[in-house]
Design a protein around this motif. Structure first.
Motif, PDB file in Angstrom:
ATOM      1  N   PHE A   1       0.825  -1.218   0.000  1.00 31.49           N
ATOM      2  CA  PHE A   1       0.000   0.000   0.000  1.00 31.49           C
ATOM      3  C   PHE A   1       0.853   1.259   0.000  1.00 31.49           C
ATOM      4  O   PHE A   1       0.586   2.197  -0.753  1.00 31.49           O
ATOM      5  N   GLU A   2       1.899   1.275   0.795  1.00 29.31           N
ATOM      6  CA  GLU A   2       2.686   2.501   0.966  1.00 29.31           C
ATOM      7  C   GLU A   2       3.477   2.872  -0.284  1.00 29.31           C
ATOM      8  O   GLU A   2       4.023   3.967  -0.354  1.00 29.31           O
ATOM      9  N   ASN A   3       3.530   1.998  -1.264  1.00 31.39           N
ATOM     10  CA  ASN A   3       4.285   2.288  -2.484  1.00 31.39           C
ATOM     11  C   ASN A   3       3.458   2.962  -3.566  1.00 31.39           C
ATOM     12  O   ASN A   3       4.006   3.363  -4.598  1.00 31.39           O
ATOM     13  N   TYR A   4       2.140   3.055  -3.364  1.00 23.77           N
ATOM     14  CA  TYR A   4       1.260   3.524  -4.423  1.00 23.77           C
ATOM     15  C   TYR A   4       0.502   4.786  -4.044  1.00 23.77           C
ATOM     16  O   TYR A   4      -0.033   4.885  -2.937  1.00 23.77           O
ATOM     17  N   PRO A   5       0.409   5.720  -4.984  1.00 27.88           N
ATOM     18  CA  PRO A   5      -0.615   6.761  -4.817  1.00 27.88           C
ATOM     19  C   PRO A   5      -1.985   6.075  -4.771  1.00 27.88           C
ATOM     20  O   PRO A   5      -2.162   4.963  -5.300  1.00 27.88           O
TER      21      PRO A   5
END
Length: 122
Positions: free
Chosen positions: A29-33
């Motif tokens: 999750f933290e890697n994506y806008p």
């Protein structure tokens, strides 16, 4: 497999507020806008807001600017949409989904949950 689950919709009156949530699994999750989208029957799904992977600058379509606030909690894999001063024209099914970038608000991927219905009466 990416899985998204939206919640928090409801039936409210004009001027009321709602907070939508979206829990995401099956991806980092933290890697994506992340984006919020909405759709009314017979029309295309519309991108209304986007937040970069680490938060920071946020993006809104003109019709919700100043009334909606997007945020995220990367520790909880959760995306939020605070909706204030709701209007009847905000009535729609609301969805969240990962994005490639926030340069444009339109969908980038075909990962969709069931959505959450927001209905605003006048």
């Amino acid at each position: 497999q990416v899985h998204v689950a939206e919640s928090g919709g409801g039936l409210v009156q004009a001027g009321d507020s709602l907070t939508l949530s979206c829990i995401v699994s099956g991806m980092t999750f933290e890697n994506y806008p992340m984006g919020w989208f909405r759709q009314i029957p017979g029309k295309e799904r519309e991108g209304i807001s986007c937040i970069p992977s680490s938060g920071g600058s946020t993006y809104y379509t003109d019709s919700v600017k100043g009334r909606f606030t997007i945020s995220r909690d990367n520790a909880k894999n959760t995306l939020y949409l605070q909706m204030d001063n709701l209007k009847p024209e905000d009535t729609a099914m609301y969805y969240c989904a990962p994005k490639k970038a926030c340069v444009i608000l339109a969908p980038d991927f075909n990962y969709w949950g069931r959505g959450t219905q927001v209905t605003v009466t006048s």
